[in-house]
Design a protein around this motif. Structure first.
Motif, PDB file in Angstrom:
ATOM      1  N   ILE A 197       0.779  -1.318   0.219  1.00  0.00           N
ATOM      2  CA  ILE A 197      -0.087   0.053   0.148  1.00  0.00           C
ATOM      3  C   ILE A 197       0.904   1.358   0.019  1.00  0.00           C
ATOM      4  CG2 ILE A 197      -1.516   1.235   1.230  1.00  0.00           C
ATOM      5  CD1 ILE A 197      -3.050  -1.357   2.299  1.00  0.00           C
ATOM      6  N   ALA A 198       1.930   1.459   0.772  1.00  0.00           N
ATOM      7  CA  ALA A 198       2.830   2.231   0.816  1.00  0.00           C
ATOM      8  C   ALA A 198       3.534   2.683  -0.566  1.00  0.00           C
ATOM      9  CB  ALA A 198       3.936   2.287   1.834  1.00  0.00           C
ATOM     10  N   PHE A 199       3.802   1.516  -1.149  1.00  0.00           N
ATOM     11  CA  PHE A 199       4.532   1.543  -2.631  1.00  0.00           C
ATOM     12  C   PHE A 199       3.386   2.120  -3.578  1.00  0.00           C
ATOM     13  CE2 PHE A 199       5.256  -0.294  -6.706  1.00  0.00           C
ATOM     14  CZ  PHE A 199       6.210   0.398  -7.091  1.00  0.00           C
ATOM     15  N   ALA A 200       2.291   1.702  -3.334  1.00  0.00           N
ATOM     16  CA  ALA A 200       1.058   2.057  -4.285  1.00  0.00           C
ATOM     17  C   ALA A 200       0.794   3.515  -4.290  1.00  0.00           C
ATOM     18  CB  ALA A 200      -0.099   1.319  -3.979  1.00  0.00           C
ATOM     19  N   VAL A 201       0.952   4.120  -2.852  1.00  0.00           N
ATOM     20  CA  VAL A 201       0.777   5.510  -2.754  1.00  0.00           C
ATOM     21  C   VAL A 201       1.758   6.282  -3.594  1.00  0.00           C
ATOM     22  CG1 VAL A 201       0.676   7.330  -1.055  1.00  0.00           C
ATOM     23  CG2 VAL A 201      -0.454   5.441  -0.557  1.00  0.00           C
ATOM     24  N   PHE A 202       3.065   5.829  -3.421  1.00  0.00           N
ATOM     25  CA  PHE A 202       4.141   6.568  -4.198  1.00  0.00           C
ATOM     26  C   PHE A 202       3.916   6.484  -5.669  1.00  0.00           C
ATOM     27  CE2 PHE A 202       6.436   6.345  -0.046  1.00  0.00           C
ATOM     28  CZ  PHE A 202       7.403   7.474   0.049  1.00  0.00           C
ATOM     29  N   SER A 203       3.709   5.164  -6.034  1.00  0.00           N
ATOM     30  CA  SER A 203       3.593   4.995  -7.505  1.00  0.00           C
ATOM     31  C   SER A 203       2.343   5.891  -8.357  1.00  0.00           C
ATOM     32  CB  SER A 203       3.296   3.516  -7.783  1.00  0.00           C
ATOM     33  OG  SER A 203       2.999   3.254  -9.148  1.00  0.00           O
ATOM     34  N   VAL A 204       1.226   5.743  -7.442  1.00  0.00           N
ATOM     35  CA  VAL A 204       0.193   6.620  -8.036  1.00  0.00           C
ATOM     36  C   VAL A 204       0.391   8.102  -8.015  1.00  0.00           C
ATOM     37  CG1 VAL A 204      -2.331   7.006  -7.736  1.00  0.00           C
ATOM     38  CG2 VAL A 204      -1.392   4.492  -7.448  1.00  0.00           C
ATOM     39  N   VAL A 205       0.774   8.552  -6.778  1.00  0.00           N
ATOM     40  CA  VAL A 205       0.856   9.827  -6.719  1.00  0.00           C
ATOM     41  C   VAL A 205       1.849  10.284  -7.754  1.00  0.00           C
ATOM     42  CG1 VAL A 205       1.854  11.850  -5.469  1.00  0.00           C
ATOM     43  CG2 VAL A 205       0.177  10.029  -4.222  1.00  0.00           C
ATOM     44  N   GLY A 206       2.935   9.681  -7.700  1.00  0.00           N
ATOM     45  CA  GLY A 206       4.064  10.191  -8.882  1.00  0.00           C
ATOM     46  C   GLY A 206       3.736  10.154 -10.367  1.00  0.00           C
ATOM     47  N   HIS A 207       2.955   9.078 -10.615  1.00  0.00           N
ATOM     48  CA  HIS A 207       2.438   9.042 -12.016  1.00  0.00           C
ATOM     49  C   HIS A 207       1.158   9.878 -12.645  1.00  0.00           C
ATOM     50  CE1 HIS A 207       5.040   5.355 -11.665  1.00  0.00           C
ATOM     51  NE2 HIS A 207       5.598   6.139 -12.855  1.00  0.00           N
ATOM     52  N   TRP A 208       0.378  10.028 -11.496  1.00  0.00           N
ATOM     53  CA  TRP A 208      -0.744  10.899 -11.593  1.00  0.00           C
ATOM     54  C   TRP A 208      -0.418  12.192 -11.883  1.00  0.00           C
ATOM     55  CZ3 TRP A 208      -5.842   9.745 -11.618  1.00  0.00           C
ATOM     56  CH2 TRP A 208      -6.809  10.632 -11.691  1.00  0.00           C
ATOM     57  N   ASN A 209       0.737  12.740 -11.123  1.00  0.00           N
ATOM     58  CA  ASN A 209       1.349  14.123 -11.281  1.00  0.00           C
ATOM     59  C   ASN A 209       2.475  14.377 -12.274  1.00  0.00           C
ATOM     60  OD1 ASN A 209      -0.554  14.965  -9.140  1.00  0.00           O
ATOM     61  ND2 ASN A 209       1.276  14.295  -7.425  1.00  0.00           N
ATOM     62  N   SER A 222      -7.127  12.932 -26.406  1.00  0.00           N
ATOM     63  CA  SER A 222      -8.125  11.637 -25.812  1.00  0.00           C
ATOM     64  C   SER A 222      -6.985  10.968 -24.877  1.00  0.00           C
ATOM     65  CB  SER A 222      -8.517  10.973 -26.855  1.00  0.00           C
ATOM     66  OG  SER A 222      -7.686  10.375 -27.824  1.00  0.00           O
ATOM     67  N   LEU A 223      -5.565  10.898 -25.172  1.00  0.00           N
ATOM     68  CA  LEU A 223      -4.659  10.016 -24.225  1.00  0.00           C
ATOM     69  C   LEU A 223      -4.301  11.030 -23.167  1.00  0.00           C
ATOM     70  CD1 LEU A 223      -2.981   8.410 -27.353  1.00  0.00           C
ATOM     71  CD2 LEU A 223      -4.690   7.460 -25.742  1.00  0.00           C
ATOM     72  N   MET A 224      -4.622  12.091 -23.010  1.00  0.00           N
ATOM     73  CA  MET A 224      -3.747  12.891 -22.042  1.00  0.00           C
ATOM     74  C   MET A 224      -4.125  12.715 -20.723  1.00  0.00           C
ATOM     75  SD  MET A 224      -3.882  16.637 -23.552  1.00  0.00           S
ATOM     76  CE  MET A 224      -2.824  17.228 -25.218  1.00  0.00           C
ATOM     77  N   PRO A 225      -3.279  12.553 -19.775  1.00  0.00           N
ATOM     78  CA  PRO A 225      -3.669  12.155 -18.327  1.00  0.00           C
ATOM     79  C   PRO A 225      -3.837  13.396 -17.626  1.00  0.00           C
ATOM     80  CG  PRO A 225      -1.242  12.108 -18.683  1.00  0.00           C
ATOM     81  CD  PRO A 225      -1.664  12.334 -20.074  1.00  0.00           C
ATOM     82  N   PRO A 226      -4.191  13.498 -16.321  1.00  0.00           N
ATOM     83  CA  PRO A 226      -4.759  14.762 -15.886  1.00  0.00           C
ATOM     84  C   PRO A 226      -3.634  15.924 -15.894  1.00  0.00           C
ATOM     85  CG  PRO A 226      -5.452  12.845 -14.453  1.00  0.00           C
ATOM     86  CD  PRO A 226      -4.621  12.391 -15.694  1.00  0.00           C
ATOM     87  N   SER A 227      -2.280  15.770 -15.490  1.00  0.00           N
ATOM     88  CA  SER A 227      -1.421  16.617 -15.244  1.00  0.00           C
ATOM     89  C   SER A 227      -1.029  17.258 -16.645  1.00  0.00           C
ATOM     90  CB  SER A 227      -0.147  15.893 -14.885  1.00  0.00           C
ATOM     91  OG  SER A 227       0.386  14.708 -15.841  1.00  0.00           O
ATOM     92  N   LEU A 228      -1.437  16.594 -17.811  1.00  0.00           N
ATOM     93  CA  LEU A 228      -1.152  17.306 -19.050  1.00  0.00           C
ATOM     94  C   LEU A 228      -2.452  17.984 -19.559  1.00  0.00           C
ATOM     95  CD1 LEU A 228       0.821  17.495 -21.659  1.00  0.00           C
ATOM     96  CD2 LEU A 228       0.021  15.485 -22.475  1.00  0.00           C
ATOM     97  N   GLY A 229      -3.638  17.222 -19.189  1.00  0.00           N
ATOM     98  CA  GLY A 229      -4.829  17.860 -19.779  1.00  0.00           C
ATOM     99  C   GLY A 229      -4.994  19.478 -19.271  1.00  0.00           C
ATOM    100  N   ILE A 230      -4.600  19.437 -18.071  1.00  0.00           N
ATOM    101  CA  ILE A 230      -5.196  20.691 -17.577  1.00  0.00           C
ATOM    102  C   ILE A 230      -4.305  21.904 -18.084  1.00  0.00           C
ATOM    103  CG2 ILE A 230      -5.920  20.084 -15.383  1.00  0.00           C
ATOM    104  CD1 ILE A 230      -3.328  20.941 -13.969  1.00  0.00           C
ATOM    105  N   THR A 231      -3.010  21.679 -18.962  1.00  0.00           N
ATOM    106  CA  THR A 231      -2.417  22.724 -19.420  1.00  0.00           C
ATOM    107  C   THR A 231      -3.179  23.445 -20.625  1.00  0.00           C
ATOM    108  OG1 THR A 231      -1.329  21.089 -20.949  1.00  0.00           O
ATOM    109  CG2 THR A 231      -0.063  21.564 -18.708  1.00  0.00           C
ATOM    110  N   VAL A 232      -4.339  22.737 -21.009  1.00  0.00           N
ATOM    111  CA  VAL A 232      -5.263  23.388 -22.136  1.00  0.00           C
ATOM    112  C   VAL A 232      -5.756  24.741 -21.441  1.00  0.00           C
ATOM    113  CG1 VAL A 232      -5.947  21.228 -23.126  1.00  0.00           C
ATOM    114  CG2 VAL A 232      -7.189  22.111 -21.488  1.00  0.00           C
ATOM    115  N   PHE A 233      -5.804  25.038 -20.422  1.00  0.00           N
ATOM    116  CA  PHE A 233      -6.175  26.317 -19.815  1.00  0.00           C
ATOM    117  C   PHE A 233      -5.310  27.244 -19.939  1.00  0.00           C
ATOM    118  CE2 PHE A 233      -8.755  22.863 -17.415  1.00  0.00           C
ATOM    119  CZ  PHE A 233     -10.020  23.459 -17.435  1.00  0.00           C
ATOM    120  N   ALA A 234      -4.011  26.976 -20.393  1.00  0.00           N
ATOM    121  CA  ALA A 234      -3.028  28.047 -20.919  1.00  0.00           C
ATOM    122  C   ALA A 234      -3.224  28.683 -22.169  1.00  0.00           C
ATOM    123  CB  ALA A 234      -1.864  27.445 -20.411  1.00  0.00           C
ATOM    124  N   ASP A 235      -3.610  29.702 -22.139  1.00  0.00           N
ATOM    125  CA  ASP A 235      -3.869  30.433 -23.373  1.00  0.00           C
ATOM    126  C   ASP A 235      -2.433  31.662 -23.887  1.00  0.00           C
ATOM    127  OD1 ASP A 235      -4.456  31.890 -25.906  1.00  0.00           O
ATOM    128  OD2 ASP A 235      -6.682  31.394 -25.198  1.00  0.00           O
TER     129      ASP A 235
END
Length: 277
Positions: A197-209, A222-235
């Motif tokens: 579980i400890a490793f899962a927290v590190f892994s998920v947080v690291g790759h989610w961000n 359509s393939l973008m993860p959240p960290s990359l997807g929110i950059t669409v708000f940058a104009d």
């Protein structure tokens, strides 16, 4: 036995921890604060944590409608869960072999694992990009998953845990006729649940961000993860839309906070007690 701290030392320690925790939380609180404000208040000269005019509905509605944020989060779930499952499938047997099996070159292999811990992922980005291009996986889910299947940190963490498990348990399992793979999955892993579980927290947080590798590996929205997807708000022409951007960032971070709070007890046990009573 634990040494009892004097009241002054205990108070000083808690003050330091409180100040450190507050400094860590400042960016998160400021992010949430900006997600509640209209544009005029975001750029005003005076400081205020709470908005004078609440702009919650507008910012969060735009965050959910101006870009397919739900699709980005689904992509993040697919990528993170697949990476975690493959990492456990690979790292646990490798760690068991390094901890409990005797073979020539074992120490050298473990040295390579330690070296892998020292190398930042950005150093390997160019050869990984060339490899992904050569085998034709760029701009696919595989491009986001493939480079992270083997985790030096995961092998190191589980190897140190398995080293602390008495060899008599392994010998008894072998006498009962269990194969090495059966020992790994039926004995070792159940004893290492908090560490998993400890490793899962590190892994998920690291790759989610993670933003660096997705920025290189995928181009399709359509393939973008959240960290990359929110950059669409940058104009670049009109400027960043900070209210919806902070609202989207808050939505993206919220599942991680909930998951960590739910797994906090197991996380602490896995990192401090080695998952062994």
């Amino acid at each position: 036995m634990r040494t009892r701290l004097s009241p002054r030392v205990a108070i000083a320690r808690h003050v330091v921890l409180f100040i450190t925790g507050a400094l860590i939380m400042v960016p998160c609180v400021w992010m949430v604060s900006l997600s509640l404000k209209p544009p005029a208040e975001i750029f005003q000269g005076s400081f205020s944590l709470l908005p004078k005019h609440w702009y919650v509905v507008e910012n969060y509605a735009k965050a959910l409608t101006a870009a397919p944020l739900a699709q980005y989060m689904v992509n993040g779930v697919i990528v993170c869960t697949t990476i975690l499952a493959l990492q456990i499938l690979v790292c646990v047997p490798c760690a068991y072999a390094l901890a409990k099996l005797e073979f020539k070159g074992r120490d050298m292999l473990f040295a390579f694992v330690v070296i892998g811990l020292l190398l930042p992922h950005q150093v390997l980005a160019l050869p990984l990009f060339i490899l992904g291009y050569s085998i034709g996986i760029l701009n696919t889910y595989a491009a986001l998953i493939f480079p992270f299947i083997v985790s030096p940190f995961g092998i190191f963490l589980f190897r140190q845990l398995f080293k602390s498990i008495p060899d008599d348990i392994v010998h008894a399992a072998r006498l009962d006729g269990l194969s090495e793979f059966a020992i790994v999955w039926k004995i070792m892993v159940p004893m290492a649940v908090p560490a998993v579980i400890a490793f899962a927290v590190f892994s998920v947080v690291g790759h989610w961000n993670d933003l660096f590798w997705p920025l290189i590996a995928v181009r399709e929205e359509s393939l973008m993860p959240p960290s990359l997807g929110i950059t669409v708000f940058a104009d670049k022409e009109a400027g960043d839309d900070y209210g919806p951007l902070m609202a989207a960032a808050t939505i993206v971070v919220l599942p991680l906070v909930v998951a960590f709070v739910a797994a906090q007890k197991w996380f602490v046990v896995g990192m401090t007690e080695g998952a062994i009573k």
